[in-house]
Design an enzyme around this catalytic site. Structure first.
Site, PDB file in Angstrom:
ATOM      1  N   ARG A 344       0.853  -1.191   0.000  1.00 14.52           N
ATOM      2  CA  ARG A 344       0.000   0.000   0.000  1.00 14.52           C
ATOM      3  C   ARG A 344       0.886   1.237   0.000  1.00 14.52           C
ATOM      4  O   ARG A 344       1.831   1.318   0.779  1.00 14.52           O
ATOM      5  CB  ARG A 344      -0.896   0.000   1.240  1.00 14.52           C
ATOM      6  N   GLU A 440     -12.355   2.122   1.634  1.00 16.43           N
ATOM      7  CA  GLU A 440     -12.394   2.370   3.082  1.00 16.43           C
ATOM      8  C   GLU A 440     -13.130   3.665   3.411  1.00 16.43           C
ATOM      9  O   GLU A 440     -13.099   4.141   4.535  1.00 16.43           O
ATOM     10  CB  GLU A 440     -10.979   2.371   3.671  1.00 16.43           C
ATOM     11  N   ASP A 464     -11.345   2.002   8.651  1.00 13.15           N
ATOM     12  CA  ASP A 464     -11.793   3.341   8.277  1.00 13.15           C
ATOM     13  C   ASP A 464     -13.223   3.329   7.770  1.00 13.15           C
ATOM     14  O   ASP A 464     -13.981   4.261   8.035  1.00 13.15           O
ATOM     15  CB  ASP A 464     -10.853   3.920   7.206  1.00 13.15           C
TER      16      ASP A 464
HETATM   17  C1  PEP Z   1      -8.406  -0.015   7.317  1.00 16.43           C
HETATM   18  O1  PEP Z   1      -8.699   1.178   7.301  1.00 16.43           O
HETATM   19  O2  PEP Z   1      -9.216  -0.918   7.551  1.00 16.43           O
HETATM   20  C2  PEP Z   1      -7.025  -0.442   7.046  1.00 16.43           C
HETATM   21  C3  PEP Z   1      -6.706  -1.699   6.897  1.00 16.43           C
HETATM   22  O3  PEP Z   1      -6.070   0.524   6.948  1.00 16.43           O
HETATM   23  P1  PEP Z   1      -5.420   1.252   8.209  1.00 16.43           P
HETATM   24  O4  PEP Z   1      -5.891   0.542   9.446  1.00 16.43           O
HETATM   25  O5  PEP Z   1      -3.950   1.189   8.021  1.00 16.43           O
HETATM   26  O6  PEP Z   1      -5.969   2.624   8.073  1.00 16.43           O
HETATM   27 MG    MG Z   2      -7.372   2.642   6.481  1.00 11.73          MG
END
Ligand code: PEP
Ligand code: MG
Length: 546
Positions: A344, A440, A464
């Site tokens: 990512r 997200e 998110d």
């Molecule tokens: C999420 O938002 O679910 C995710 C996997 O990304 P992060 O927790 O790094 O924001």
């Molecule tokens: Mg996220």
């Protein structure tokens, strides 16, 4: 029945007879040294012959489309042409009157020890490679070449065996081949040693950290190797053997592992095809650094579903340069040899901004792709690093915090620029690298039908997605009650996104914490989720439920 525990380094199960590999005992340099000139000539001739052998193996690996094997052998060729190596050998021959064999032995040990003294684990494990190359040159010098015990054992031809060895060199594993070696158990070795990497890319279950001498009494016995848990179960009587065969058959029927001994990785190697093959999601790992990658391998991850690259930024306290990023991504891709590693791009927020961007009063939602598209040079640098790493295995890239179609198009345009730069510099990369997006935000889920035409895959960031859908934020503990991933609103958005993915025929995974939720596993399977990506610790339990 006897059970031996070790460290799992290549997943899958294998059934076979135990065979202890004892490396050819060569003349080991007891012979008298001849005139220095003759010894140096002997060294040069042996190095030339070794180069020719490795070149042949490179082309064999190439015709098998084994890119990793070919690259490994190429690196051996480079080592054999190393001027420093030759000049140290020459110095010992002329200065200390050593034979070529003794000189090679001593210089290679010196080189290997230097590597072993380094902090970087990956570089440390390269000491095996130095010994491998030297061992081949010494085999030639001892004139026992190519009569290694391994080739004799291959000729017996009634494998496949579970091979037990103090350590096995990558070329020895390659020469023996998958048809002969069903599984591998060694005392020395790590998941990131080249033998470990190769075992995974060849689909050979393996474990390490086992006292081989203790197993001498069992040579020839039938045993089962569990490369996921790091267990070797040895049958000691007829009833045991029947149990072992039944156990192995059951595991194959369950589809949790490969179909035949030694093909444990066949399902995992194809990433989301695991679902197509077995009707259940693949289990990937979320990682943010080297320790996680090791843990992910140990726990039997079938790929990396989310590599959080921000850790590099946090570790360095500033934007890491292209080389630092490349090394980190390459290490992950190599460690997961052939299996998918989804990297990512930075999800750096207002609290941690690239140099020069500080000082503005930022919203906490100014993060992810929003920051990347405002800092294109840094973004292109990261994409170049990911692309360069893609030449070493199966890498994919994923963009966070997408809300609109135009963002995906812009990101892809920067990717094109990065590709063009690499093409012009003649740097290899995967032209077909997959570009996915994180779903997200509610906006992305609601337009997932439109986004599915722009992206190669979706990954649901349910952390998110829940926070933004429930208007609850992720940090404030007073909001905890609202942060409910089981809320019908969140589940409907997930379902909607899964449907859009299915209709467009693109892959879909979940990498938020919800992926590990036991109450939702069945529902996710029914929705057609291809891959669940969770913290390495949670993988074994999720594999049982998927
Ligand atoms: C999420 O938002 O679910 C995710 C996997 O990304 P992060 O927790 O790094 O924001
Ligand atoms: Mg996220």
């Amino acid at each position: 029945m006897k059970e031996i525990k070790g460290t799992a380094i290549s997943p899958g199960t294998a059934l076979g007879r135990l065979y202890i590999y004892r490396r050819n005992e060569r003349a080991s340099g007891h012979e008298e040294a001849r005139e220095p000139e003759a010894e140096l000539q002997a060294f040069d001739a042996a190095a030339l012959k070794a180069r020719k052998d490795f070149r042949e193996l490179v082309s064999e690996a190439g015709s098998r489309k084994d890119r990793l094997g070919a690259e490994l052998l190429e690196s051996y060729l480079t080592m054999l042409s190393d001027e420093e190596f030759r000049s140290e050998v020459k110095e010992l021959i002329y200065g200390s009157g050593l034979s070529a064999m003794k000189a090679v032995n001593s210089v290679s040990e010196r080189f290997a020890e230097r590597l072993e003294g380094l902090e970087d684990e990956y570089l440390r494990s390269r000491s095996d490679d130095v010994r491998n190359v030297a061992s081949h040159v010494m085999d030639i010098l001892s004139e026992k070449y190519p009569g290694s015990v391994l080739s004799g054992f291959c000729a017996e031809g009634d494998g496949p065996y579970l091979l037990l060895a103090e350590e096995l060199l990558p070329t020895e594993l390659m020469r023996a081949g998958k048809g002969t070696v069903a599984g591998l158990v060694t005392r020395k070795g790590t998941a990131v040693s080249h033998t470990g990497i190769l075992a995974r890319s060849m689909g050979i279950p393996a474990m390490t950290g086992v006292d081989i001498e203790e197993l001498e009494a069992f040579e020839g016995a039938e045993a089962i190797l569990d490369g996921d848990q790091g267990r070797l179960i040895i049958g000691t009587d007829e009833a045991d053997l029947k149990d072992l065969r039944d156990q192995c058959r059951k595991e194959r029927e369950n589809g949790a592992f490969g179909q035949e001994a030694g093909t444990g990785m066949a399902c995992a190697a194809e990433g989301s095809d695991t679902r197509a093959a077995y009707g259940r999601p693949a289990i990937y790992a979320n990682v943010s650094g080297r320790e996680d990658i090791e843990a992910a391998l140990r726990s039997g991850a079938e790929g990396i579903g989310l590599f959080r690259t921000e850790f590099l930024y946090l570790k360095e306290g500033r934007m890491p340069d292209e080389e630092t990023q490349f090394q980190a991504y390459k290490e992950a891709v190599l460690a997961f040899s052939g299996r998918e590693v989804i990297i990512r791009t930075f999800d750096i927020g207002a609290d941690k901004l690239p140099e020069g961007a500080e000082g503005r009063d930022m919203s906490p939602d100014y993060r992810g792709i929003r920051v990347s598209l405002d800092n294109r040079d840094e973004f292109r640098t990261q994409l170049r690093a990911i692309l360069r790493a893609s030449a070493f295995g199966t890498a994919a890239v994923m963009y966070p915090m997408i809300t609109s179609v135009w963002e995906v198009r812009e990101a892809r345009a920067v990717m094109e620029e990065a590709k063009e730069e690499l093409r012009l510099s003649g740097i290899p990369f995967d032209e077909h690298i997959r570009q996915g997006i994180m779903v997200e935000t509610p906006a992305a889920a609601l337009i997932s039908d439109l986004l599915s035409r722009e992206a190669d895959f979706f990954s649901l960031g349910t952390n998110d997605l829940t926070a933004y859908t429930m208007a609850s934020g992720r940090i404030d503990e007073h909001m905890e009650a609202y942060l409910d991933g089981h809320h019908e609103a969140v589940l409907r958005l997930i379902d909607m996104t899964a449907r859009a993915a299915r209709e467009s025929g693109i892959g879909i995974g979940i990498c938020g914490e919800l992926a590990a939720d036991p109450e939702l596993t069945d529902r996710f399977r029914e929705m057609g989720i291809d891959e669940l990506s969770v913290s390495p610790l949670l993988i074994p339990a999720l594999k049982e439920r998927r």
